[in-house]
Scaffold this active site. Structure first.
Site, short mmCIF file in Angstrom:
data_model
loop_
_atom_site.label_atom_id
_atom_site.label_comp_id
_atom_site.label_asym_id
_atom_site.label_seq_id
_atom_site.Cartn_x
_atom_site.Cartn_y
_atom_site.Cartn_z
N GLU A 35 0.85 -1.19 0.00
CA GLU A 35 0.00 0.00 0.00
C GLU A 35 0.89 1.24 0.00
O GLU A 35 1.85 1.32 0.76
CB GLU A 35 -0.92 -0.04 1.24
CG GLU A 35 -1.63 1.25 1.59
CD GLU A 35 -2.54 1.79 0.48
OE1 GLU A 35 -3.26 1.01 -0.15
OE2 GLU A 35 -2.50 3.02 0.26
N GLN A 36 0.51 2.23 -0.83
CA GLN A 36 1.34 3.44 -0.92
C GLN A 36 1.26 4.32 0.32
O GLN A 36 2.24 4.98 0.68
CB GLN A 36 0.93 4.25 -2.15
CG GLN A 36 -0.49 4.81 -2.08
CD GLN A 36 -0.92 5.58 -3.33
OE1 GLN A 36 -0.15 5.72 -4.27
NE2 GLN A 36 -2.14 6.07 -3.33
N ARG A 109 -17.18 3.52 5.50
CA ARG A 109 -16.10 2.86 4.77
C ARG A 109 -15.00 2.35 5.70
O ARG A 109 -14.43 1.29 5.48
CB ARG A 109 -15.45 3.84 3.79
CG ARG A 109 -16.21 4.01 2.54
CD ARG A 109 -15.67 5.15 1.73
NE ARG A 109 -16.44 5.21 0.51
CZ ARG A 109 -16.09 4.63 -0.63
NH1 ARG A 109 -14.96 3.99 -0.74
NH2 ARG A 109 -16.87 4.71 -1.67
N TYR A 217 -27.91 8.44 3.99
CA TYR A 217 -28.27 7.25 4.76
C TYR A 217 -27.48 7.19 6.07
O TYR A 217 -26.39 7.77 6.16
CB TYR A 217 -28.07 5.95 3.95
CG TYR A 217 -26.71 5.76 3.32
CD1 TYR A 217 -25.63 5.23 4.03
CD2 TYR A 217 -26.50 6.07 1.98
CE1 TYR A 217 -24.40 5.03 3.43
CE2 TYR A 217 -25.26 5.87 1.37
CZ TYR A 217 -24.21 5.35 2.11
OH TYR A 217 -22.99 5.15 1.50
N ASP A 294 -11.15 -1.37 -9.06
CA ASP A 294 -11.12 -0.14 -9.85
C ASP A 294 -9.93 -0.10 -10.82
O ASP A 294 -9.97 0.60 -11.83
CB ASP A 294 -11.05 1.09 -8.94
CG ASP A 294 -12.43 1.56 -8.49
OD1 ASP A 294 -13.42 0.82 -8.73
OD2 ASP A 294 -12.52 2.65 -7.90
C1 LIG Z 1 -18.63 9.22 -4.18
C2 LIG Z 1 -18.44 7.74 -4.32
C3 LIG Z 1 -19.38 6.88 -3.77
C4 LIG Z 1 -19.24 5.50 -3.93
N1 LIG Z 1 -20.17 4.67 -3.37
C5 LIG Z 1 -20.05 3.33 -3.50
C6 LIG Z 1 -21.00 2.46 -2.90
O1 LIG Z 1 -21.95 2.89 -2.24
N2 LIG Z 1 -20.83 1.12 -3.07
C7 LIG Z 1 -19.77 0.60 -3.76
O2 LIG Z 1 -19.66 -0.62 -3.86
N3 LIG Z 1 -18.86 1.41 -4.34
C8 LIG Z 1 -18.96 2.75 -4.21
N4 LIG Z 1 -18.01 3.58 -4.76
C9 LIG Z 1 -16.90 2.97 -5.50
C10 LIG Z 1 -15.84 2.41 -4.57
O3 LIG Z 1 -15.38 3.40 -3.68
C11 LIG Z 1 -14.66 1.88 -5.37
O4 LIG Z 1 -15.10 1.15 -6.47
C12 LIG Z 1 -13.79 0.98 -4.49
O5 LIG Z 1 -13.21 1.74 -3.47
C13 LIG Z 1 -12.72 0.29 -5.34
O6 LIG Z 1 -11.86 -0.42 -4.48
P1 LIG Z 1 -10.38 -0.76 -4.96
O7 LIG Z 1 -9.74 -1.44 -3.79
O8 LIG Z 1 -10.42 -1.45 -6.26
O9 LIG Z 1 -9.69 0.64 -5.23
P2 LIG Z 1 -9.37 1.83 -4.21
O10 LIG Z 1 -10.43 1.97 -3.20
O11 LIG Z 1 -9.02 3.01 -5.03
O12 LIG Z 1 -8.06 1.32 -3.46
C14 LIG Z 1 -6.82 1.33 -4.07
C15 LIG Z 1 -5.76 1.27 -2.99
O13 LIG Z 1 -4.48 1.18 -3.62
C16 LIG Z 1 -3.64 2.19 -3.12
N5 LIG Z 1 -2.77 2.56 -4.25
C17 LIG Z 1 -3.07 3.33 -5.32
N6 LIG Z 1 -2.03 3.43 -6.15
C18 LIG Z 1 -1.04 2.71 -5.58
C19 LIG Z 1 0.31 2.43 -5.96
N7 LIG Z 1 0.80 2.92 -7.09
N8 LIG Z 1 1.05 1.66 -5.14
C20 LIG Z 1 0.53 1.14 -3.99
N9 LIG Z 1 -0.72 1.39 -3.57
C21 LIG Z 1 -1.49 2.16 -4.37
C22 LIG Z 1 -4.55 3.30 -2.66
O14 LIG Z 1 -3.93 4.12 -1.68
C23 LIG Z 1 -5.73 2.50 -2.11
O15 LIG Z 1 -5.51 2.11 -0.78
C24 LIG Z 1 -18.13 4.97 -4.63
C25 LIG Z 1 -17.18 5.82 -5.16
C26 LIG Z 1 -17.32 7.20 -5.00
C27 LIG Z 1 -16.28 8.09 -5.58
#
Ligand SMILES: Cc1cc2nc3c(=O)[nH]c(=O)nc-3n(C[C@H](O)[C@H](O)[C@H](O)COP(=O)(O)OP(=O)(O)OC[C@H]3O[C@@H](n4cnc5c(N)ncnc54)[C@H](O)[C@@H]3O)c2cc1C
Length: 396
Positions: A35-36, A109, A217, A294
């Site tokens: 994690e960064q 979250r 909510y 994502d």
């Molecule tokens: C306003 C808003 C509301 C939302 N509501 C919902 C909801 O109600 N329900 C739902 O399911 N989804 C929701 N989402 C979407 C959800 O937040 C994301 O899809 C989810 O967080 C994706 O998870 P992830 O772990 O793939 O990516 P991220 O949450 O982006 O996590 C990525 C992680 O990797 C780390 N990272 C990034 N780059 C690097 C690197 N180069 N090296 C090392 N570490 C790195 C980051 O610091 C982070 O900890 C919402 C999004 C937004 C913006």
């Protein structure tokens, strides 16, 4: 750093990365998460977890822990942000739970993320590393590697890029740019006492209007109220820097219902979140390297499914890693074959749903509202494809 050579390397420790580590452990694989940030954590806002997420959280053994902090709403409600009229609702009661096998949950979250983190910390197959920015991933005749900010190579058995929408691992597969929607979000939680007379504790409410919406909510056992204010900037261009400001928010929401006005008065205006997604791609796997969450399929948040899809990914990864042992190439191919069509559909539908709820043309709005107001709250025909997806996948 502990020896990582016999582990799966996971870039990113968000919801997706941590769920992937737990999924890999269930399949008998050790993993190392990088994690960064200096600490593992999440932003201070709420998240909705539909039944297709609850199924995975149950499978990963964290659902009970998470449920202690969650709220289980009775309805999802759409209201007109100007007239206050209730346009339609989805009943989340017994019929819903029976149909999809699991309830709908909303929570903070950090409560979700912390529960996943604690499960990872207590799992001997998972090692966690902070302050490590992954700049690239590489596979050559010597093996599979992540490269960190000091240009050091970290060797592993396989790589899973869970590094979010700005993923560096993704660059192996696509040179695409993030797509700016011209919408911004302002979000945060407030103590429930501050808004108690207006808080609808049983509902997830989405106030909708032309180019805008507000979501509300309760979270953390009902102690906090989550609010998200979203609108399209009237001044956004690809060159603009100052856009989506609080002043624009006031302009776009002028004349809104008093409850929406009150929501705006409580929203933290310090942090602005521009809303991006990307177009679906048709390949995110190469040899022993793949993407998830994502990093693979970022979407606009309108269906509240980005995190949920990351969890569905984790469930599928558990299946393929269990089925293919150390043949990661075969495992990741099977993973993407199933996950790309599914997540692409959610990505594109999220955009379409945004167009529907943000409609500006009066005829479109009238037709939409006519359909909304006529459908019964227990009509699940629009949600079956989403919440009822492959229950077997997520409950094995
Ligand atoms: C306003 C808003 C509301 C939302 N509501 C919902 C909801 O109600 N329900 C739902 O399911 N989804 C929701 N989402 C979407 C959800 O937040 C994301 O899809 C989810 O967080 C994706 O998870 P992830 O772990 O793939 O990516 P991220 O949450 O982006 O996590 C990525 C992680 O990797 C780390 N990272 C990034 N780059 C690097 C690197 N180069 N090296 C090392 N570490 C790195 C980051 O610091 C982070 O900890 C919402 C999004 C937004 C913006």
């Amino acid at each position: 750093m502990t020896n990582t050579e016999n582990t799966i390397l996971i870039a990113g420790g968000g919801i997706g990365g941590l769920a992937t580590a737990l999924a890999a452990a269930q399949a008998g694989h050790a993993s190392s998460v990088f994690e960064q940030a200096p600490q593992f954590g999440e932003v201070g806002a709420g998240i909705q977890m539909a039944p297709n997420a609850m199924a995975v959280l149950t499978r990963l053994g964290v659902a009970d822990r998470i449920a202690e902090f969650a709220v289980f709403p009775k309805r999802l409600v759409l209201k007109d942000a100007f007239t206050g009229e209730e346009l339609t609702a989805l009943d989340l009661g017994d019929e819903f739970k029976e149909r999809y096998g699991f309830p709908y949950m909303v929570l903070h979250r950090s409560d979700l993320h912390r529960s996943l983190l604690e499960a990872c910390e207590s799992n001997p197959l998972i090692s966690l590393h902070t302050n490590t920015t992954i700049t690239a991933a590489e596979e050559n005749e010597d093996g599979v590697f992540l490269i960190n900010q000091h240009d050091e190579k970290i060797k592993g058995k396989a790589v899973i890029g869970a590094d979010g929408i700005k993923s560096n691992v993704r660059k192996l597969f696509a040179q695409d740019d993030m797509v700016n929607s011209a919408y911004v979000a302002y979000r945060g939680t407030i103590p429930i006492e501050e808004i108690s007379e207006d808080a609808e504790m049983d509902d997830v409410i989405m106030w909708i209007g032309p180019n805008l919406h507000v979501v509300q909510y309760p979270v953390r056992r009902g102690e906090l109220y989550n609010q998200v204010v979203v609108f399209k900037s009237p001044t956004y261009t690809s060159e603009s820097v100052e856009w989506g400001t609080p002043e624009e928010m006031a302009q776009v929401f002028e004349g809104c219902h008093s409850k929406v006005e009150k929501a705006l008065s409580f929203i933290n205006k310090q942090i602005r979140w521009p809303m991006y997604d990307r177009l679906p791609i048709d390949n995110w796997t190469k040899g022993n390297i793949t993407l998830m969450g994502d990093a693979a399929h970022p979407m606009l948040q309108y269906l509240a499914q980005g995190g949920v899809q990351a969890l569905e990914d984790a469930a599928k990864l558990a299946d393929v890693l269990a089925a293919h042992g150390d043949n990661f190439e075969a495992a990741f191919k099977e993973f993407q074959e199933e996950r790309i069509p599914r997540t692409a559909r959610v990505q594109t539908t999220a955009r379409q749903w945004g167009e529907i709820i943000h409609a500006i043309d009066p005829i479109t709005i009238a037709l939409r509202n006519d359909i909304f107001t006529k459908r019964p709250a227990n009509d699940f025909s629009y949600t079956d494809w989403l919440y009822g997806h492959k229950r077997s996948l997520v409950t094995q």
